[in-house]
Design a protein around this motif. Structure first.
Motif, PDB file in Angstrom:
ATOM      1  N   ALA A  36      -6.786  20.524 -24.663  1.00 31.03           N
ATOM      2  CA  ALA A  36      -6.511  19.324 -23.857  1.00 31.03           C
ATOM      3  C   ALA A  36      -7.092  19.392 -22.460  1.00 31.03           C
ATOM      4  N   LEU A  37      -7.685  20.524 -22.049  1.00 25.91           N
ATOM      5  CA  LEU A  37      -8.192  20.660 -20.689  1.00 25.91           C
ATOM      6  C   LEU A  37      -9.172  19.554 -20.291  1.00 25.91           C
ATOM      7  N   PRO A  38     -10.183  19.227 -21.130  1.00 27.95           N
ATOM      8  CA  PRO A  38     -11.102  18.165 -20.697  1.00 27.95           C
ATOM      9  C   PRO A  38     -10.402  16.826 -20.484  1.00 27.95           C
ATOM     10  N   TRP A  39      -9.352  16.556 -21.254  1.00 28.13           N
ATOM     11  CA  TRP A  39      -8.655  15.281 -21.128  1.00 28.13           C
ATOM     12  C   TRP A  39      -7.699  15.263 -19.942  1.00 28.13           C
ATOM     13  N   ILE A  40      -7.386  16.442 -19.410  1.00 30.82           N
ATOM     14  CA  ILE A  40      -6.496  16.501 -18.251  1.00 30.82           C
ATOM     15  C   ILE A  40      -7.246  16.162 -16.969  1.00 30.82           C
ATOM     16  N   PHE A  41      -8.473  16.661 -16.850  1.00 29.61           N
ATOM     17  CA  PHE A  41      -9.217  16.509 -15.598  1.00 29.61           C
ATOM     18  C   PHE A  41     -10.053  15.235 -15.543  1.00 29.61           C
ATOM     19  N   PHE A  42     -10.450  14.692 -16.673  1.00 28.03           N
ATOM     20  CA  PHE A  42     -11.194  13.428 -16.636  1.00 28.03           C
ATOM     21  C   PHE A  42     -11.007  12.701 -17.953  1.00 28.03           C
ATOM     22  N   VAL A  43     -11.236  11.420 -17.922  1.00 25.25           N
ATOM     23  CA  VAL A  43     -11.117  10.578 -19.113  1.00 25.25           C
ATOM     24  C   VAL A  43     -12.532  10.230 -19.574  1.00 25.25           C
ATOM     25  N   PRO A  44     -12.933  10.677 -20.765  1.00 24.59           N
ATOM     26  CA  PRO A  44     -14.280  10.352 -21.242  1.00 24.59           C
ATOM     27  C   PRO A  44     -14.453   8.842 -21.385  1.00 24.59           C
ATOM     28  N   GLU A  45     -15.594   8.368 -20.902  1.00 21.00           N
ATOM     29  CA  GLU A  45     -15.850   6.933 -20.936  1.00 21.00           C
ATOM     30  C   GLU A  45     -16.947   6.548 -21.911  1.00 21.00           C
ATOM     31  N   THR A  46     -17.682   7.497 -22.401  1.00 22.47           N
ATOM     32  CA  THR A  46     -18.753   7.222 -23.361  1.00 22.47           C
ATOM     33  C   THR A  46     -18.497   8.005 -24.636  1.00 22.47           C
TER      34      THR A  46
END
Length: 416
Positions: A40-50
Protein backbone atom coordinates in the motif's frame (compact mmCIF):
# COMPACT_ATOMS: atom_id res chain seq x y z
CA UNK A 1 -9.39 -25.40 49.12
CA UNK A 2 -10.78 -28.07 46.80
CA UNK A 3 -13.61 -25.78 45.74
CA UNK A 4 -11.13 -22.98 44.98
CA UNK A 5 -8.95 -25.32 42.87
CA UNK A 6 -11.97 -26.57 40.94
CA UNK A 7 -13.16 -23.00 40.36
CA UNK A 8 -9.70 -22.07 39.09
CA UNK A 9 -9.74 -24.99 36.67
CA UNK A 10 -13.18 -23.97 35.42
CA UNK A 11 -12.02 -20.40 34.86
CA UNK A 12 -8.78 -21.51 33.14
CA UNK A 13 -10.40 -24.19 30.96
CA UNK A 14 -11.21 -21.96 27.94
CA UNK A 15 -7.58 -20.72 27.91
CA UNK A 16 -5.78 -24.06 28.33
CA UNK A 17 -3.56 -24.70 25.34
CA UNK A 18 -4.72 -21.53 23.61
CA UNK A 19 -1.79 -19.29 24.50
CA UNK A 20 0.69 -20.59 21.91
CA UNK A 21 -1.80 -20.77 19.02
CA UNK A 22 -3.08 -17.27 19.85
CA UNK A 23 0.45 -15.83 19.92
CA UNK A 24 1.21 -17.75 16.73
CA UNK A 25 -1.71 -16.30 14.77
CA UNK A 26 -0.93 -12.81 16.12
CA UNK A 27 2.61 -12.98 14.69
CA UNK A 28 1.16 -14.24 11.42
CA UNK A 29 -1.17 -11.24 11.26
CA UNK A 30 1.75 -8.89 11.96
CA UNK A 31 3.82 -10.41 9.13
CA UNK A 32 0.95 -10.13 6.67
CA UNK A 33 0.29 -6.58 7.91
CA UNK A 34 3.89 -5.67 7.05
CA UNK A 35 3.41 -7.13 3.57
CA UNK A 36 0.17 -5.17 3.21
CA UNK A 37 1.96 -1.96 4.19
CA UNK A 38 4.58 -2.56 1.50
CA UNK A 39 1.85 -3.18 -1.06
CA UNK A 40 0.00 0.00 0.00
CA UNK A 41 3.00 2.37 0.18
CA UNK A 42 2.55 3.85 -3.32
CA UNK A 43 -1.12 4.52 -2.59
CA UNK A 44 -0.31 6.23 0.70
CA UNK A 45 2.02 8.88 -0.72
CA UNK A 46 0.28 9.62 -4.02
CA UNK A 47 -2.84 8.75 -5.97
CA UNK A 48 -2.10 7.35 -9.45
CA UNK A 49 -3.86 9.38 -12.10
CA UNK A 50 -2.96 7.46 -15.24
CA UNK A 51 -3.25 3.77 -16.13
CA UNK A 52 0.55 3.51 -16.36
CA UNK A 53 0.98 4.99 -12.89
CA UNK A 54 -1.68 2.66 -11.52
CA UNK A 55 0.07 -0.32 -13.08
CA UNK A 56 3.40 0.77 -11.58
CA UNK A 57 1.76 1.31 -8.20
CA UNK A 58 0.66 -2.32 -8.30
CA UNK A 59 3.67 -3.99 -9.93
CA UNK A 60 6.49 -2.28 -8.04
CA UNK A 61 5.27 -3.31 -4.53
CA UNK A 62 4.42 -6.77 -5.87
CA UNK A 63 7.96 -7.10 -7.26
CA UNK A 64 9.33 -6.03 -3.88
CA UNK A 65 7.29 -8.68 -2.09
CA UNK A 66 8.35 -11.34 -4.62
CA UNK A 67 12.01 -10.33 -4.21
CA UNK A 68 11.61 -10.64 -0.46
CA UNK A 69 10.09 -14.12 -0.86
CA UNK A 70 13.15 -16.03 0.48
CA UNK A 71 13.36 -13.67 3.47
CA UNK A 72 9.63 -14.10 4.15
CA UNK A 73 10.10 -17.87 4.01
CA UNK A 74 12.83 -17.73 6.65
CA UNK A 75 10.68 -15.45 8.83
CA UNK A 76 7.72 -17.83 8.56
CA UNK A 77 9.89 -20.84 9.40
CA UNK A 78 11.20 -18.98 12.44
CA UNK A 79 7.59 -18.22 13.46
CA UNK A 80 6.61 -21.87 13.31
CA UNK A 81 9.78 -22.92 15.13
CA UNK A 82 9.59 -20.41 17.99
CA UNK A 83 5.82 -20.22 18.49
CA UNK A 84 4.74 -23.82 17.88
CA UNK A 85 7.99 -25.79 18.02
CA UNK A 86 7.43 -26.99 14.44
CA UNK A 87 10.60 -27.18 12.36
CA UNK A 88 9.77 -26.94 8.66
CA UNK A 89 12.64 -28.42 6.64
CA UNK A 90 14.20 -26.51 3.78
CA UNK A 91 13.35 -27.91 0.34
CA UNK A 92 16.94 -27.36 -0.77
CA UNK A 93 19.56 -29.97 -0.02
CA UNK A 94 22.32 -27.32 0.08
CA UNK A 95 22.39 -23.53 0.39
CA UNK A 96 19.42 -21.52 -0.80
CA UNK A 97 19.69 -20.67 -4.52
CA UNK A 98 19.92 -17.12 -5.78
CA UNK A 99 16.75 -15.18 -6.51
CA UNK A 100 16.45 -16.01 -10.27
CA UNK A 101 16.95 -19.73 -9.64
CA UNK A 102 14.63 -19.53 -6.63
CA UNK A 103 11.86 -18.01 -8.75
CA UNK A 104 12.24 -20.71 -11.39
CA UNK A 105 12.30 -23.58 -8.93
CA UNK A 106 9.11 -25.46 -7.95
CA UNK A 107 9.91 -24.81 -4.29
CA UNK A 108 10.12 -21.04 -4.93
CA UNK A 109 6.77 -21.02 -6.69
CA UNK A 110 5.18 -22.96 -3.82
CA UNK A 111 6.57 -20.47 -1.31
CA UNK A 112 5.28 -17.51 -3.32
CA UNK A 113 1.86 -19.14 -3.38
CA UNK A 114 1.91 -19.25 0.41
CA UNK A 115 3.07 -15.63 0.81
CA UNK A 116 0.66 -14.14 -1.75
CA UNK A 117 -2.44 -16.34 -1.33
CA UNK A 118 -2.57 -18.78 1.56
CA UNK A 119 -0.83 -16.53 4.08
CA UNK A 120 -3.18 -13.55 3.57
CA UNK A 121 -6.27 -15.79 3.72
CA UNK A 122 -5.09 -17.41 6.94
CA UNK A 123 -4.25 -13.99 8.37
CA UNK A 124 -7.77 -12.79 7.53
CA UNK A 125 -9.21 -15.77 9.40
CA UNK A 126 -6.80 -15.01 12.27
CA UNK A 127 -8.13 -11.45 12.44
CA UNK A 128 -11.64 -12.88 12.81
CA UNK A 129 -10.39 -15.17 15.61
CA UNK A 130 -8.73 -12.23 17.40
CA UNK A 131 -11.96 -10.23 17.15
CA UNK A 132 -13.72 -13.21 18.72
CA UNK A 133 -11.17 -13.18 21.56
CA UNK A 134 -11.73 -9.44 22.14
CA UNK A 135 -15.53 -9.65 21.97
CA UNK A 136 -15.73 -12.70 24.22
CA UNK A 137 -13.35 -11.13 26.75
CA UNK A 138 -15.49 -7.98 26.91
CA UNK A 139 -18.71 -9.99 27.24
CA UNK A 140 -17.37 -12.45 29.83
CA UNK A 141 -16.00 -9.67 32.04
CA UNK A 142 -19.06 -7.42 31.92
CA UNK A 143 -19.54 -7.56 35.70
CA UNK A 144 -15.96 -6.30 36.08
CA UNK A 145 -15.87 -3.30 33.78
CA UNK A 146 -19.54 -2.27 34.15
CA UNK A 147 -18.68 -0.57 37.46
CA UNK A 148 -16.34 1.76 35.56
CA UNK A 149 -19.28 3.20 33.64
CA UNK A 150 -20.71 6.40 35.14
CA UNK A 151 -23.85 5.73 37.27
CA UNK A 152 -26.12 7.81 35.08
CA UNK A 153 -25.24 5.57 32.10
CA UNK A 154 -24.89 2.29 33.99
CA UNK A 155 -28.63 1.77 34.45
CA UNK A 156 -29.17 1.10 30.76
CA UNK A 157 -26.32 -1.36 30.40
CA UNK A 158 -26.88 -5.11 30.23
CA UNK A 159 -24.42 -5.78 33.04
CA UNK A 160 -26.55 -3.85 35.46
CA UNK A 161 -29.63 -5.89 34.70
CA UNK A 162 -30.40 -9.63 35.02
CA UNK A 163 -29.56 -10.02 31.33
CA UNK A 164 -25.88 -9.50 32.24
CA UNK A 165 -25.71 -13.16 33.28
CA UNK A 166 -26.66 -14.19 29.77
CA UNK A 167 -24.03 -11.88 28.30
CA UNK A 168 -21.40 -13.39 30.61
CA UNK A 169 -22.41 -16.94 29.64
CA UNK A 170 -22.31 -16.00 25.98
CA UNK A 171 -18.85 -14.47 26.46
CA UNK A 172 -17.54 -17.65 28.09
CA UNK A 173 -18.97 -19.75 25.27
CA UNK A 174 -17.38 -17.40 22.75
CA UNK A 175 -14.07 -17.71 24.61
CA UNK A 176 -14.24 -21.47 24.13
CA UNK A 177 -15.05 -20.99 20.44
CA UNK A 178 -12.16 -18.52 20.02
CA UNK A 179 -9.77 -20.95 21.72
CA UNK A 180 -10.87 -23.78 19.45
CA UNK A 181 -10.68 -21.55 16.35
CA UNK A 182 -7.15 -20.39 17.24
CA UNK A 183 -5.97 -23.98 17.58
CA UNK A 184 -7.70 -25.00 14.35
CA UNK A 185 -6.12 -22.09 12.46
CA UNK A 186 -2.68 -22.96 13.88
CA UNK A 187 -3.07 -26.58 12.76
CA UNK A 188 -4.33 -25.55 9.32
CA UNK A 189 -1.49 -23.06 8.92
CA UNK A 190 1.02 -25.73 9.95
CA UNK A 191 -0.27 -28.21 7.39
CA UNK A 192 -0.36 -25.55 4.67
CA UNK A 193 3.12 -24.24 5.44
CA UNK A 194 4.59 -27.74 5.61
CA UNK A 195 3.38 -28.37 2.06
CA UNK A 196 4.10 -24.92 0.63
CA UNK A 197 7.28 -23.89 2.47
CA UNK A 198 8.87 -27.31 2.97
CA UNK A 199 10.01 -29.98 0.52
CA UNK A 200 7.45 -31.75 -1.63
CA UNK A 201 6.87 -35.48 -1.48
CA UNK A 202 9.14 -36.01 -4.49
CA UNK A 203 11.87 -33.84 -2.99
CA UNK A 204 11.65 -35.71 0.30
CA UNK A 205 11.99 -39.04 -1.50
CA UNK A 206 14.92 -37.74 -3.58
CA UNK A 207 16.65 -36.49 -0.44
CA UNK A 208 15.97 -39.79 1.29
CA UNK A 209 17.51 -41.64 -1.64
CA UNK A 210 20.58 -39.39 -1.45
CA UNK A 211 20.90 -40.00 2.29
CA UNK A 212 20.57 -43.75 1.81
CA UNK A 213 23.17 -43.70 -0.98
CA UNK A 214 25.58 -41.78 1.25
CA UNK A 215 24.99 -44.11 4.19
CA UNK A 216 25.44 -47.16 1.97
CA UNK A 217 28.66 -45.72 0.54
CA UNK A 218 29.88 -45.10 4.08
CA UNK A 219 28.97 -48.67 5.04
CA UNK A 220 30.82 -50.06 2.01
CA UNK A 221 33.90 -48.00 2.91
CA UNK A 222 33.70 -49.14 6.53
CA UNK A 223 33.45 -52.80 5.49
CA UNK A 224 36.38 -52.36 3.11
CA UNK A 225 38.45 -50.72 5.86
CA UNK A 226 37.57 -53.56 8.23
CA UNK A 227 38.58 -56.09 5.57
CA UNK A 228 41.95 -54.35 5.22
CA UNK A 229 42.43 -54.39 8.99
CA UNK A 230 41.72 -58.12 9.18
CA UNK A 231 44.13 -58.71 6.29
CA UNK A 232 46.89 -56.78 8.05
CA UNK A 233 46.26 -58.57 11.36
CA UNK A 234 46.40 -61.98 9.68
CA UNK A 235 49.46 -61.10 7.63
CA UNK A 236 51.40 -59.56 10.49
CA UNK A 237 50.18 -61.87 13.23
CA UNK A 238 48.96 -65.41 12.56
CA UNK A 239 50.80 -65.78 9.25
CA UNK A 240 54.17 -64.80 10.74
CA UNK A 241 53.69 -67.20 13.65
CA UNK A 242 52.91 -70.05 11.28
CA UNK A 243 56.00 -69.23 9.21
CA UNK A 244 58.10 -69.24 12.36
CA UNK A 245 56.57 -72.57 13.38
CA UNK A 246 57.31 -74.10 9.97
CA UNK A 247 60.90 -72.88 10.08
CA UNK A 248 61.43 -74.30 13.57
CA UNK A 249 59.96 -77.64 12.52
CA UNK A 250 62.20 -77.70 9.44
CA UNK A 251 65.26 -76.96 11.59
CA UNK A 252 64.27 -79.67 14.04
CA UNK A 253 63.90 -82.20 11.25
CA UNK A 254 67.29 -81.25 9.77
CA UNK A 255 69.35 -81.00 12.96
CA UNK A 256 67.95 -83.68 15.23
CA UNK A 257 69.39 -86.86 13.77
CA UNK A 258 68.99 -89.16 16.79
CA UNK A 259 65.19 -89.10 16.72
CA UNK A 260 63.20 -92.26 16.50
CA UNK A 261 61.30 -93.04 13.35
CA UNK A 262 57.96 -92.28 15.01
CA UNK A 263 59.13 -88.87 16.27
CA UNK A 264 60.57 -87.97 12.86
CA UNK A 265 57.29 -88.97 11.22
CA UNK A 266 55.36 -86.72 13.65
CA UNK A 267 57.70 -83.79 12.92
CA UNK A 268 57.36 -84.37 9.16
CA UNK A 269 53.57 -84.40 9.45
CA UNK A 270 53.53 -81.23 11.58
CA UNK A 271 55.90 -79.49 9.14
CA UNK A 272 53.70 -80.38 6.18
CA UNK A 273 50.53 -79.23 7.94
CA UNK A 274 52.18 -75.94 8.91
CA UNK A 275 53.13 -75.26 5.28
CA UNK A 276 49.62 -76.14 4.13
CA UNK A 277 48.16 -73.82 6.78
CA UNK A 278 50.44 -71.05 5.48
CA UNK A 279 49.19 -71.62 1.93
CA UNK A 280 45.57 -71.61 3.05
CA UNK A 281 46.14 -68.45 5.07
CA UNK A 282 47.81 -66.83 2.04
CA UNK A 283 44.75 -67.64 -0.05
CA UNK A 284 42.47 -66.30 2.68
CA UNK A 285 44.43 -63.04 2.97
CA UNK A 286 44.49 -62.67 -0.80
CA UNK A 287 40.74 -63.21 -0.87
CA UNK A 288 40.11 -60.59 1.80
CA UNK A 289 42.12 -57.79 0.23
CA UNK A 290 45.31 -58.49 -1.70
CA UNK A 291 48.24 -56.28 -0.80
CA UNK A 292 49.14 -55.85 -4.47
CA UNK A 293 45.77 -54.21 -5.11
CA UNK A 294 46.41 -51.56 -2.48
CA UNK A 295 50.08 -51.06 -3.39
CA UNK A 296 50.10 -51.26 -7.20
CA UNK A 297 46.49 -50.91 -8.30
CA UNK A 298 43.99 -52.87 -10.36
CA UNK A 299 46.26 -53.70 -13.31
CA UNK A 300 48.84 -55.55 -11.23
CA UNK A 301 46.20 -57.27 -9.08
CA UNK A 302 44.27 -58.58 -12.11
CA UNK A 303 47.51 -59.71 -13.75
CA UNK A 304 48.20 -61.74 -10.60
CA UNK A 305 44.79 -63.42 -10.89
CA UNK A 306 45.43 -64.22 -14.56
CA UNK A 307 48.85 -65.69 -13.78
CA UNK A 308 47.36 -68.07 -11.20
CA UNK A 309 44.47 -69.20 -13.44
CA UNK A 310 44.78 -72.72 -14.96
CA UNK A 311 43.70 -71.38 -18.38
CA UNK A 312 45.10 -68.64 -20.58
CA UNK A 313 43.77 -65.23 -19.51
CA UNK A 314 44.45 -61.95 -21.30
CA UNK A 315 44.24 -58.76 -19.25
CA UNK A 316 43.86 -55.23 -20.63
CA UNK A 317 43.53 -52.33 -18.18
CA UNK A 318 43.22 -48.77 -19.48
CA UNK A 319 42.44 -46.37 -16.65
CA UNK A 320 43.50 -42.70 -16.59
CA UNK A 321 43.54 -42.73 -12.78
CA UNK A 322 42.85 -45.12 -9.95
CA UNK A 323 39.19 -45.37 -8.91
CA UNK A 324 38.08 -45.31 -5.31
CA UNK A 325 39.30 -48.18 -3.09
CA UNK A 326 35.76 -49.58 -2.78
CA UNK A 327 35.30 -49.70 -6.57
CA UNK A 328 38.78 -51.21 -7.02
CA UNK A 329 37.95 -53.94 -4.50
CA UNK A 330 34.62 -54.70 -6.20
CA UNK A 331 36.26 -54.88 -9.63
CA UNK A 332 38.98 -57.20 -8.31
CA UNK A 333 36.58 -59.61 -6.65
CA UNK A 334 34.25 -59.56 -9.66
CA UNK A 335 37.11 -60.65 -11.94
CA UNK A 336 38.33 -63.22 -9.42
CA UNK A 337 34.88 -64.78 -9.00
CA UNK A 338 34.12 -64.60 -12.72
CA UNK A 339 37.35 -66.42 -13.65
CA UNK A 340 36.63 -69.03 -10.97
CA UNK A 341 33.23 -69.62 -12.58
CA UNK A 342 34.84 -69.87 -16.02
CA UNK A 343 37.26 -72.52 -14.79
CA UNK A 344 34.57 -74.50 -12.95
CA UNK A 345 31.63 -74.32 -15.36
CA UNK A 346 32.49 -72.91 -18.77
CA UNK A 347 34.91 -75.60 -20.07
CA UNK A 348 36.80 -72.76 -21.68
CA UNK A 349 40.38 -72.70 -22.94
CA UNK A 350 40.83 -68.93 -22.87
CA UNK A 351 39.35 -65.85 -21.20
CA UNK A 352 39.75 -62.13 -21.71
CA UNK A 353 39.49 -59.37 -19.11
CA UNK A 354 39.15 -55.74 -20.24
CA UNK A 355 38.87 -52.74 -17.94
CA UNK A 356 38.34 -49.24 -19.35
CA UNK A 357 36.96 -45.95 -18.12
CA UNK A 358 34.45 -44.03 -20.26
CA UNK A 359 33.71 -40.67 -18.68
CA UNK A 360 32.57 -41.42 -15.14
CA UNK A 361 31.86 -45.11 -15.77
CA UNK A 362 34.31 -47.97 -15.37
CA UNK A 363 33.42 -50.76 -17.81
CA UNK A 364 34.70 -54.23 -16.95
CA UNK A 365 34.23 -57.04 -19.49
CA UNK A 366 35.03 -60.72 -18.82
CA UNK A 367 34.59 -63.06 -21.79
CA UNK A 368 35.45 -66.70 -22.46
CA UNK A 369 35.19 -69.23 -25.28
CA UNK A 370 33.32 -71.81 -23.21
CA UNK A 371 30.02 -73.62 -23.63
CA UNK A 372 27.85 -70.69 -22.46
CA UNK A 373 24.43 -71.09 -20.89
CA UNK A 374 25.27 -69.11 -17.74
CA UNK A 375 22.18 -67.89 -15.86
CA UNK A 376 22.05 -65.78 -12.68
CA UNK A 377 19.60 -68.28 -11.17
CA UNK A 378 21.65 -71.30 -12.20
CA UNK A 379 23.81 -71.44 -9.10
CA UNK A 380 26.96 -70.15 -10.82
CA UNK A 381 27.47 -67.22 -8.43
CA UNK A 382 26.15 -64.56 -10.80
CA UNK A 383 23.46 -63.51 -8.34
CA UNK A 384 26.11 -62.84 -5.71
CA UNK A 385 28.15 -60.88 -8.23
CA UNK A 386 25.11 -58.76 -9.08
CA UNK A 387 24.60 -57.92 -5.39
CA UNK A 388 28.27 -56.97 -5.00
CA UNK A 389 28.06 -54.73 -8.07
CA UNK A 390 24.85 -53.11 -6.80
CA UNK A 391 26.58 -52.23 -3.51
CA UNK A 392 28.43 -49.41 -5.33
CA UNK A 393 25.56 -48.43 -7.67
CA UNK A 394 26.85 -50.55 -10.54
CA UNK A 395 25.15 -52.69 -13.17
CA UNK A 396 25.87 -56.21 -14.34
CA UNK A 397 24.69 -57.87 -17.54
CA UNK A 398 25.47 -61.34 -18.89
CA UNK A 399 25.22 -62.51 -22.50
CA UNK A 400 25.72 -66.28 -22.51
CA UNK A 401 23.90 -68.19 -25.25
CA UNK A 402 24.06 -71.95 -25.21
CA UNK A 403 27.21 -72.96 -27.05
CA UNK A 404 29.02 -69.79 -26.07
CA UNK A 405 30.73 -67.49 -25.90
CA UNK A 406 29.92 -65.84 -22.57
CA UNK A 407 30.38 -62.10 -22.10
CA UNK A 408 29.84 -60.50 -18.71
CA UNK A 409 29.77 -56.68 -18.64
CA UNK A 410 29.97 -54.70 -15.44
CA UNK A 411 29.54 -50.91 -15.15
CA UNK A 412 30.90 -49.25 -12.02
CA UNK A 413 31.25 -45.58 -11.05
CA UNK A 414 34.74 -44.42 -12.05
CA UNK A 415 35.23 -41.83 -9.31
CA UNK A 416 38.74 -41.28 -7.87
Amino acid sequence: MHITARLRRVIQWPFQGAGRPAAFIVTGVLIQLAVLVVMALPWIFFVPETPAATLLAVLVPLAAVVSAGPLLTEVQRARFRTRLGVDIASPYGGPRPRLPEWLRSPAGRRQLGYHLLFGPLLALAAVFALLMWATSAVAASIYVWIWLVPPERRLGQAGYTPSGAYVTAAGIALLCAASWLSGALARLDTRTATVRLGPSREEQLARRVEDLAESRAGLVDAVDAERRRIERDLHDGAQQRLVSLAVNLGLAKATLGDLSEDARRVIDEAHREAKEAIEELNDLVRGLHPAVLEDRGLDAALSGIAARAPIAVGVTVNLPSRPSPAVEAVAYFIVSEALTNVVKHAEASRAEVTVECFGETLVLVVSDDGVGGAEPAGGTGLAGLAKRVASVDGRLSVDSPVGGPTVMTVELPCVP
